[in-house]
Design a protein around this motif. Structure first.
Motif, short mmCIF file in Angstrom:
data_model
loop_
_atom_site.label_atom_id
_atom_site.label_comp_id
_atom_site.label_asym_id
_atom_site.label_seq_id
_atom_site.Cartn_x
_atom_site.Cartn_y
_atom_site.Cartn_z
N LYS A 160 47.49 26.25 47.51
CA LYS A 160 48.44 27.33 47.80
C LYS A 160 48.11 28.59 46.99
N ALA A 161 47.78 28.39 45.71
CA ALA A 161 47.50 29.53 44.83
C ALA A 161 46.22 30.25 45.24
N VAL A 162 45.23 29.47 45.72
CA VAL A 162 43.91 30.06 45.99
C VAL A 162 43.83 30.69 47.38
N THR A 163 44.70 30.25 48.30
CA THR A 163 44.61 30.72 49.68
C THR A 163 45.20 32.12 49.85
N ARG A 209 47.41 38.49 45.94
CA ARG A 209 45.96 38.55 45.88
C ARG A 209 45.44 38.88 44.49
N PHE A 210 44.12 38.74 44.34
CA PHE A 210 43.44 39.18 43.12
C PHE A 210 42.66 40.45 43.46
N TYR A 211 42.55 41.35 42.50
CA TYR A 211 41.91 42.64 42.78
C TYR A 211 40.78 42.98 41.81
N THR A 212 39.84 43.79 42.31
CA THR A 212 38.87 44.45 41.43
C THR A 212 38.94 45.94 41.78
N THR A 213 38.36 46.76 40.90
CA THR A 213 38.45 48.19 41.17
C THR A 213 37.22 48.92 40.64
N ASP A 214 37.28 50.25 40.69
CA ASP A 214 36.18 51.10 40.26
C ASP A 214 36.41 51.47 38.79
N TYR A 215 35.65 50.83 37.90
CA TYR A 215 35.92 51.01 36.46
C TYR A 215 35.48 52.38 35.97
N GLY A 273 47.87 39.83 37.91
CA GLY A 273 47.98 40.95 36.98
C GLY A 273 47.16 40.71 35.73
N CYS A 274 47.27 39.52 35.21
CA CYS A 274 46.54 39.15 33.99
C CYS A 274 45.03 39.33 34.18
N VAL A 275 44.51 38.82 35.30
CA VAL A 275 43.07 38.90 35.56
C VAL A 275 42.64 40.36 35.75
N LEU A 276 43.38 41.10 36.54
CA LEU A 276 43.03 42.50 36.80
C LEU A 276 43.04 43.31 35.51
N TYR A 277 44.11 43.20 34.74
CA TYR A 277 44.23 44.00 33.52
C TYR A 277 43.13 43.62 32.52
N ASN A 278 42.84 42.31 32.45
CA ASN A 278 41.75 41.88 31.57
C ASN A 278 40.40 42.41 31.99
N SER A 284 37.76 30.67 41.64
CA SER A 284 37.61 30.32 43.06
C SER A 284 38.36 31.24 44.02
N LYS A 285 39.30 32.04 43.54
CA LYS A 285 40.03 32.89 44.48
C LYS A 285 39.18 34.11 44.81
N SER A 286 39.30 34.58 46.06
CA SER A 286 38.49 35.75 46.41
C SER A 286 39.19 37.01 45.91
N TYR A 287 38.41 38.04 45.69
CA TYR A 287 38.93 39.30 45.13
C TYR A 287 38.90 40.40 46.17
N THR A 288 39.95 41.22 46.18
CA THR A 288 40.03 42.35 47.09
C THR A 288 39.73 43.61 46.29
N TYR A 289 38.81 44.44 46.80
CA TYR A 289 38.50 45.69 46.10
C TYR A 289 39.51 46.77 46.48
N PHE A 290 40.08 47.41 45.48
CA PHE A 290 41.01 48.52 45.70
C PHE A 290 40.54 49.70 44.87
N LYS A 291 40.49 50.89 45.46
CA LYS A 291 40.25 52.11 44.68
C LYS A 291 41.34 52.22 43.62
#
Ligand SMILES: [Fe+2]
Ligand SMILES: [Fe+2]
Length: 359
Positions: A17-20, A27-33, A103-108, A156-163
């Protein structure tokens, strides 16, 4: 109607459930550092420094520990929960954990990848808070033998890229709406302690003050960069407001027992949360959704019903099921688009952005 939440019976179900990712799950996010590095908070320096001093003071450092009676209280109350309530509560714990941990993963990740000292320090504090929140929820899941391996979830969770600007709009809103949701629950159970079916809700007040402060941080970043709040960006703000409100509405209505057990009615609760969030977002957004517009309620409900039918199609599977899913998904999007064009209300931004959590 088809039951929208999938049952969590084992630790594998909880992890799945958590990973889907679905459109309504966190979701999990990445961005433009590099772009994050260029953020300048000088225009709001005084407010920024005051906020950083609050983080530094860490008034919740001792809050996220279970007291002596927690486990026993949880065990006793668990016997009184109906199987439906129990399932919805587990669903709530897993989705809340996923969103705290997101939030924890993104902020880290931002902290690790930027050199801008203001942003780096802020992200470190926010990651600290979210990691406590996630850990605290996970210990309640562990009581049920359903603890989630967070290291594994991160991998294992996929990441969504957000500006970055989308991160600011979306994260600002999810922190503030998170505050409004938790404080409404806390206030309700403060008034009706007999309806508190799990001890975790006793923690919500000080907890949501963390979320409130996280929201303040993004409000200051946006106020320091006013281009984010005008022109074509207002259309994005409008989009994120509607997306966040609609997601919450759908998610809450798939878990009616949870709110009813607290003596809350899901629709009323959601509109209260919208009202608080609208009030708060006046600190930064030049517009707000007109939640009292006659078309707003009926269309929001229509989105929920489309989502349920799409879900039923998915559950049924096969050609017919898939067609049904596709049809109702498109129908849901069409209603969303229609709602997007419901006229919004405009705000004049206050001189100072900072607010205190006073709800
Ligand atoms: Fe949190
Ligand atoms: Fe937060």
């Amino acid at each position: 109607m088809h039951n929208a939440i999938s049952e969590i019976k084992s630790v594998e179900d909880a992890a799945k459930k958590a990973v889907t990712n679905t459109i309504f799950s966190p979701r999990f996010y990445t961005t433009d550092y590099e772009a994050m590095n260029r953020i300048n908070v000088e225009p709001v320096r005084a407010e920024w420094d005051a906020m950083m001093a609050e983080y530094e003071g860490d008034n919740n450092h001792d809050h996220f520990q279970r007291d002596a009676t927690f486990a026993e209280e949880a065990r006793e109350l668990a016997h009184k929960m109906s199987p439906e309530l129990r399932q919805e509560f587990l669903d709530f714990l897993v989705s809340s954990l996923t969103s705290e941990f997101s939030g924890c993963v993104l902020y880290n990740e931002i902290k690790r990848n930027v050199s801008n000292p203001d942003i780096k320090k802020l992200m470190e504090y926010m990651a600290r808070d979210e990691s406590r929140h996630a850990g605290f929820i996970n210990s309640s899941l562990k009581d049920y033998g359903l603890g989630i391996d967070l290291g594994n979830l991160k991998r294992s969770k996929s990441y969504t890229y957000f500006k970055p600007k989308y991160i600011f709009y979306a994260t600002y809103l999810s922190e503030k709406i998170g505050y409004a949701r938790y404080i409404k629950i806390f206030r309700q159970l403060e008034k009706h302690p007999d309806k508190r079916f799990h001890p975790i809700f006793r923690w919500f007040q000080r907890w949501c003050n963390d979320e409130f402060r996280h929201g303040e941080s993004f409000a200051l970043i946006m106020r320091a960069n006013p281009d984010l709040l005008r022109g074509g960006n207002v259309l994005w703000i409008r989009f994120f407001l509607l997306a966040v409100y609609a997601t919450m509405y759908v998610r809450d209505h798939t878990r009616p027992e949870l709110k009813q057990a607290m003596g809350l009615e899901p629709t009323e609760y959601d509109y209260e949360v919208f009202r608080i969030t609208n009030e708060i977002t006046k600190q930064v957004f030049p517009i707000m959704l007109d939640i009292d517009h006659p078309d707003f309620r009926s269309n929001l409900d229509r989105i929920y019903r489309c989502a349920m039918r799409a879900d039923a199609g998915k559950a049924a599977g096969g050609i017919v099921g898939n067609l049904q899913k596709a049809f109702w998904s498109v129908a849901g999007v069409a209603v969303f688009v229609r709602m997007y064009f419901i006229p919004v209300k405009s705000n004049t931004l206050p001189q100072s952005a900072r607010l205190v959590p006073s709800w």
